[in-house]
Design an enzyme around this catalytic site. Structure first.
Site, PDB file in Angstrom:
ATOM      1  N   LYS A 109      98.803  50.795 -58.143  1.00  0.00           N
ATOM      2  CA  LYS A 109      97.412  51.097 -58.167  1.00  0.00           C
ATOM      3  C   LYS A 109      96.852  50.304 -59.936  1.00  0.00           C
ATOM      4  O   LYS A 109      95.903  50.284 -60.208  1.00  0.00           O
ATOM      5  CB  LYS A 109      97.163  52.489 -58.723  1.00  0.00           C
ATOM      6  CG  LYS A 109      97.254  53.049 -57.058  1.00  0.00           C
ATOM      7  CD  LYS A 109      96.607  54.497 -57.008  1.00  0.00           C
ATOM      8  CE  LYS A 109      96.477  54.870 -55.551  1.00  0.00           C
ATOM      9  NZ  LYS A 109      97.815  54.953 -54.821  1.00  0.00           N
TER      10      LYS A 109
HETATM   11  C1  LIG Z   1      97.830  55.194 -53.578  1.00  0.00           C
HETATM   12  C2  LIG Z   1      99.199  54.607 -52.967  1.00  0.00           C
HETATM   13  C3  LIG Z   1      99.295  54.072 -51.494  1.00  0.00           C
HETATM   14  C4  LIG Z   1      98.013  54.117 -50.545  1.00  0.00           C
HETATM   15  O1  LIG Z   1      97.299  53.120 -50.842  1.00  0.00           O
HETATM   16  P1  LIG Z   1      95.687  53.131 -50.319  1.00  0.00           P
HETATM   17  O2  LIG Z   1      94.694  51.854 -50.619  1.00  0.00           O
HETATM   18  O3  LIG Z   1      95.036  54.387 -50.747  1.00  0.00           O
HETATM   19  O4  LIG Z   1      95.948  52.859 -48.770  1.00  0.00           O
HETATM   20  C5  LIG Z   1     100.578  53.584 -51.049  1.00  0.00           C
HETATM   21  N1  LIG Z   1     101.509  53.803 -51.772  1.00  0.00           N
HETATM   22  C6  LIG Z   1     101.494  54.216 -53.012  1.00  0.00           C
HETATM   23  C7  LIG Z   1     102.620  54.274 -54.005  1.00  0.00           C
HETATM   24  C8  LIG Z   1     100.465  54.551 -53.677  1.00  0.00           C
HETATM   25  O5  LIG Z   1     100.339  55.216 -54.987  1.00  0.00           O
END
Ligand SMILES: *Cc1c(COP(=O)(O)O)cnc(C)c1O
Length: 431
Positions: free
Chosen positions: A107
């Protein structure tokens, strides 16, 4: 480039407006009016290009002339100033490591890009904005780090007290400056409800310009395309493109990958790797789309009962399910399978998976049982050290703690404890 609302009841806006608004006024998601296609020469040239050059070319048309080219290049450069390596696990399985950023989860890319775009827009208007988010763990840290010190932006993060991991809590509560962490005596759902109420409150809206930094924002969603290009850049056999397995919760990451493939990036197929929250795998089986209450799992960043970004995948393929199915498989993996997988890959390959990457790995292996000739990549979305309790239990030993983690654990935590009540949040925001 203009963005229309998927609900079709709000006017189309430019990248700037879509970034500041987040959600369209009719509560739809913004979607690009036109998908800029990439030329085959660009794909051939990937190996010779730097990551910054690739990322800039991918995002340039989506932003349009709203941000001057040299400033956009600077934003892109700062967004991805860490490595994103493709690591071989076995002959036909590779891990794209997306956890080398400051908060050790993928993220970071979206949060860093969005914060810098928002800062740029606000600097032109001398407006101040409050970014208000609820987090179940990873979003908060990425947002705190991405927005820390950005001029004109105040960040308020709500998190459920005692329900995030120690590392995650430190990543939320130790920045200070323009970042405030509200420690809510309640659940993640309470936090989310309080944030939703704040966005609908007329009095708060008069006093503050509020924006959200969740994954439906175009400025968080679109830059996620970058790492799919970096994956193909490192792929050894461009004539036989990989299957890519994406651990999915809100489906923003996966949808960015599918957008890149639609634009011309060679990808054999995508896998939506889900945990027990299997709304999309079920939809593919039954052709009935039914959001469901969240089931808590060990891959908790994917505990989503109503995947917000799935509508964008439908939009991309004009809501035609057979076409979506041609490009995407959806597989649900249980906690038991996830745990077994962490253990097996550690013992046999000496590679540590976090619970989210393990779901993606496991889904890829299930797919390969039926398609033994397809080599694949799974996305490692978080560093295993962010989930020490689960991972150490699976491998039966302690993990080595990177220096960065040791440092963050030493920092002084600072949070404002509040009850799970909207009135208290409102007082805080007006006070
Ligand atoms: C947010 C997150 C996801 C999911 O991603 P999306 O874009 O919401 O599908 C997967 N793995 C981790 C570690 C995350 O923080």
């Amino acid at each position: 480039m203009k963005y229309y609302s998927t609900n079709k009841h709000s006017p189309a806006v430019d990248f700037r407006e879509a970034t500041i608004r987040g959600l369209a006024p009719d509560r739809g998601l913004y979607f690009p009016e036109r998908i800029p296609l990439v030329k085959p020469e660009f794909i051939k040239a990937l190996k010779k290009m730097s990551n910054e050059e690739i990322a800039f070319q991918v995002i340039e048309e989506y932003v349009g002339n709203i941000i001057p080219r040299d400033h956009l290049f600077k934003i892109v450069k700062e967004t991805i100033e860490f490595e994103i390596p493709l690591v071989e696990i076995d002959d036909c399985t590779f891990s794209l490591e997306l956890f080398h950023g400051p908060t050790m989860a993928f993220k970071d890319v979206g949060a860093r890009f969005m914060s810098r775009c928002l800062s740029y827009f606000l600097s032109l208007e001398k407006r101040k904005v409050t970014v208000l988010v609820a987090t179940s763990g990873d979003t908060g840290g990425a947002v705190a780090d991405g927005f820390y010190g950005q001029p004109g932006i105040e960040v308020v993060i709500l998190y459920p007290s005692g329900k995030v991991s120690r590392v995650q809590e430190q990543q939320l509560t130790t920045y200070g400056g323009n970042i405030t962490a509200l420690e809510v005596n309640g659940s993640f759902d309470d936090c989310q409800q309080m944030v939703k109420s704040a966005f609908m409150d007329g009095v708060i809206k008069e006093k503050r310009l509020l924006t959200s930094a969740n994954s439906i924002n175009v400025a968080r969603w679109l830059p996620q395309q970058f790492y799919y290009y970096f994956a193909i850049k490192q792929w050894d056999d461009i004539g036989n493109p990989p299957v890519i397995s994406v651990p999915s919760g809100n489906f923003g990451n996966l949808c960015a990958g599918m957008l890149a493939a639609y634009a011309g990036l060679p990808v054999c197929k995508f896998i939506a790797a889900c945990n027990a929250n299997d709304v999309v795998p079920r939809y593919f089986q039954t052709e009935e789309y039914k959001p469901r209450p969240v089931i808590p799992t060990i891959s908790n960043a994917m505990d989503v009962g109503e995947p917000g970004n799935f509508i964008r995948i439908e939009e991309l393929y004009r809501h035609y399910l057979p076409e979506i199915r041609n490009n995407l498989e959806a597989i649900s993996i249980s906690d038991e399978e996830t745990r077994a997988c962490i253990k097996k890959v550690f013992n046999e390959q000496n590679y540590l998976l976090d619970p989210h990457a393990a779901v993606a790995y496991c889904a890829l292996k299930q797919y390969q049982e039926n398609n033994p000739d397809d080599r694949g990549i799974f996305l490692s979305t978080a560093h295993p050290i962010k989930f020490p309790d689960t991972v150490e239990e699976c491998i039966g030993q302690q993990m080595e703690m990177p220096d960065r983690v040791r440092d963050i654990l030493k920092k002084q935590k600072s949070s404002v404890k509040i009850a799970a009540s909207f009135d208290i949040l409102k007082d805080y925001l007006l006070g």
